[in-house]
Design an enzyme around this catalytic site. Structure first.
Site, short mmCIF file in Angstrom:
data_model
loop_
_atom_site.label_atom_id
_atom_site.label_comp_id
_atom_site.label_asym_id
_atom_site.label_seq_id
_atom_site.Cartn_x
_atom_site.Cartn_y
_atom_site.Cartn_z
N CYS A 91 0.83 -1.21 0.00
CA CYS A 91 0.00 0.00 0.00
C CYS A 91 0.86 1.26 0.00
CB CYS A 91 -0.93 0.00 1.20
SG CYS A 91 -0.10 -0.19 2.79
N HIS A 169 -2.87 1.09 6.88
CA HIS A 169 -3.10 1.21 5.44
C HIS A 169 -2.85 2.64 4.99
CE1 HIS A 169 -4.55 0.16 1.53
NE2 HIS A 169 -5.56 1.03 1.58
#
Length: 727
Positions: A91, A169
């Protein structure tokens, strides 16, 4: 492919080095600590880190909002770079690529340029596969990750890649076609947050969206923001500072040439008068300033430096006659580097100067208290001493190395090459390459020019006409004030004054630090023309100076143009543009952010108009300035040079720290551990340590295991009827 990407930390230094490894030039990543403050300067995009479990919990509350803002149109989605995250722990790279590949003003380099061209028009899923199968990206990504610990086989069953991916994230907030988009690789579609207002930047809307998201995830609790992190992808500040320094140094040379041209145009007869003395005086001044690259003649030095020996709040008492050019060289007081020159003369008896120790002892200042310094300053002793920089000597060896670097930088900074060919009446000395402003006849002419234009100056001066020589000597007694510019040992042009306008580079912490005196170029000229502590050292006088008021706001954003008649004006005005033209910006060498840098120049011009610096009666055009105004402008330029050099050094040191932290983060300590264990085995200590650790683990493991194992059999035995009969 699914197990090859490692997890990265949320660190701006790590992301900056990762961008460089991708081959991108002119980009860095900075951390944002305050969402309430407005972002300064251009921003390419935001990278937002959050805890994925908290986000999933809060996402159920706003499911309809996410559906309404999702962009479902395939044409719009495929036109931007939006990729699905198909690889766990990737990510961070996805967030960076979502910002970089959606920006048109960034030099992507060969790797990302091929990626952008190859995936043009692809679906988000295909772009995700392209990222996962790019070995260059995976290698750069894993090179900045911590080495994963080697888990035991029985412990690996409880860990899943999905669970590791959901811990934290990264998502991106990018402006695309006038609208703010949120690009999350774990979502099917990008999220459109709509356009921003006409009177605001896109960063303002992004900050509001992020603050609402944080408040929603934390249920309005303000003290849980530690679970979030925000970083901004911005232009490389080193490129910006180097471009500004290039412009400022060019403007400094132009201002110095304007001083020379002012003498050549207005006082040509004085040039012919001192033409014969120009070849003789440098030879006489060699014994007094042997290693000084810009030594002044001994005859004129006491004329201005000895005029000012007051405390700074009283008027100049007595007369300061201007000595002739044939004074003996033993009276020289202006020596830049005392360690390289010897003061073998005795101060003249008529001047009220207290005898001091020899120069090599007095300047060392071994253990002088601050109270003694103040007493000497009040008695006028400090005015007659050899001007040396603070902390000239130190017991630390690094200070001596810095001193040698400063002397080399100073000698190289005052030498420059003339743009045009030398005229017959030129004052430049081509043999040594020094600034012709520092030549003796130039100083005399500037002094006389200043005396003629004193009535027109608004700055209060203390003028005393001597009865002997008949020529007035100007002295302005003021307190020497520390500079608001940052103190830095690498700046060879640190000035005693601050900027004439509010520089975005100054901070309150930097402003409180004391700085070194001004550069040799302006300090020697100002000492000879206006006395050692002239009024140009005062920031308020600089602010109301005409040259600084006209050219100060654009001195670091555009080049100055010097006409043949001595008119000094911004280069863009000579080309018929408004403010600094794009050609001026492109000449600074900034890569990838030319349009954003031009926007900064327009903002500087607009702020100048709003603050009333532009006089309505006189349009902004080229004008002629007096020597004192040009010297004030020169001090302003050198203050900005010192400021940008300090900031450039900070950025360079920051990059070095980034690399050191990255090496500590990615270093594999397995070899050290193996070597240490083998040394313990050789010493016979390994067996005892292993037995101690095994015994402790057995006690803890057995006790906990017995508790769990005894509960279940006991319950089963109690449920049987034959056990109750036995009891």
């Amino acid at each position: 492919m699914n197990k090859g990407w490692l997890e990265l930390e949320s660190d701006p230094g790590l992301f900056t080095l990762l961008v460089e490894d991708f081959g991108v030039k002119g980009v860095q990543v900075e951390e944002i600590y305050d969402l309430q403050s407005k972002c300064q300067g251009p921003v390419y995009g935001f990278i937002f880190l959050f805890k994925w479990i908290e986000e999933r919990r809060s996402r159920r509350k706003v499911s309809t909002l996410v559906d309404d803002t999702s962009v479902i149109d395939d044409d719009i989605v495929n036109s931007m770079f939006f990729a699905h995250q198909l690889i766990p722990n990737s990510c961070a790279t996805h967030a960076l690529l979502s910002v970089l590949l959606n920006c048109s003003n960034v030099d992507l380099g060969p790797t990302l340029s091929r990626m952008k061209d190859f995936t043009k028009g692809f679906s988000p899923e295909s772009k995700g596969y392209a990222i996962g199968n790019a070995p260059e990206l995976a290698k750069a990504h894993n090179s900045h990750a911590r080495p994963e610990p080697r888990h035991l086989p029985e412990k690996q069953n409880g860990l899943s890649a999905v669970r590791t991916m959901e811990a934290f994230h990264f998502v991106s907030y990018v402006p695309i076609t006038g609208r703010l988009f949120e690009l999350d690789g774990l979502k099917v579609y990008p999220i459109d947050h709509g356009p921003w207002g006409e009177d605001e930047e896109w960063t303002d809307k992004a900050r509001r969206v992020i603050m609402e998201r944080i408040g929603l995830a934390t249920a309005g609790e303000p003290y849980h923001d530690i679970r979030f992190n925000l970083m901004a992808v911005v232009p490389d500040r080193r490129v910006k500072y180097e471009a500004r320094l290039h412009v400022l140094k060019g403007n400094r040379q132009t201002v110095l040439e304007a001083l020379q041209q002012l003498i050549r145009v207005t006082q040509p007869e004085l040039i012919q008068t001192h033409k014969s003395q120009e070849s003789q005086l440098p030879e006489e001044s060699k014994p007094a300033s042997s290693k000084s690259p810009f030594g002044l003649e001994a005859g004129r030095t006491p004329a201005a430096s000895e005029c000012t020996h007051t405390d700074g709040a009283e008027e100049v008492a007595g007369s300061c006659p201007q000595t002739t050019t044939h004074s003996p060289p033993s009276k020289s007081k202006l020596v830049v580097k005392p360690s390289g020159s010897s003061l073998n003369g005795v101060p003249p008896t008529p001047t009220p100067i207290v005898q001091r120790l020899p120069a090599f002892l007095d300047n060392h200042n071994y253990a002088k208290s601050p109270m003694q310094e103040e007493e000497d300053l009040a008695a006028g002793v400090g005015r007659s001493r050899v001007p040396v920089r603070p902390q000239q000597y130190s017991d630390d060896e690094e200070d001596y190395e810095d001193e040698e670097e400063d002397v080399q930088n100073t000698s190289s900074a005052i030498r420059y090459k003339r743009k045009g060919t030398g005229k017959p009446g030129s004052l430049s000395n081509s043999s040594d390459g020094q600034l012709s402003v520092l030549q003796p006849n130039t100083i005399n002419v500037l002094t006389e020019k200043l005396q003629e234009s004193q009535k027109d100056l608004s700055i209060p001066l203390s003028i005393k006409t001597s009865s002997g020589a008949g020529s007035p000597a100007v002295a302005v007694p003021t307190h020497s004030q520390p500079s608001p510019t940052p103190s830095n040992e690498s700046t060879d042009t640190a000035s005693e004054i601050g900027s004439a306008f509010n520089s975005p580079l100054r901070s309150p912490i930097r402003s409180a630090n004391p700085t070194r005196p001004s550069s040799p170029v302006t300090s020697h000229i100002s000492k000879v023309l206006f006395g050692e502590d002239d009024s140009l050292l005062r920031v308020d006088c600089i602010r109301y100076n005409r040259a600084v008021r006209d050219l100060g706001p654009v001195i670091s954003t555009g080049l100055l143009h010097l006409a043949e008649d001595g008119v000094l004006s911004p280069l863009a005005l000579t080309e018929g543009g408004k403010g600094s033209s794009p050609s001026t910006r492109s000449s600074q060498g900034s890569q990838g952010s030319s349009s954003l840098e031009e926007k900064e120049v327009v903002e500087v011009t607009d702020s100048r108009d709003k603050s009333g610096l532009n006089r309505s009666s006189e349009p902004l055009s080229g004008e002629k300035y007096s020597p004192k105004e040009l010297l004030a402008l020169l001090k302003c330029v050198e203050a900005e040079i010192a400021n940008y050099e300090a900031c450039l050094k900070e950025e360079v040191e920051k990059r070095k720290k980034f690399k050191i932290d990255d090496q500590r983060r990615t270093h594999n300590y397995d070899e050290f551990i193996c070597t240490f264990i083998s040394m313990l085995a050789q010493e016979g200590m390994l067996a005892n340590l292993v037995e101690q650790n095994i015994s402790v683990r057995r006690r803890q493991g057995v006790s906990i295991g017995r508790l769990h194992k005894q509960r279940k059999p006991d319950r089963r035995k109690r449920s049987r009827p034959y056990k109750a009969k036995r009891q």
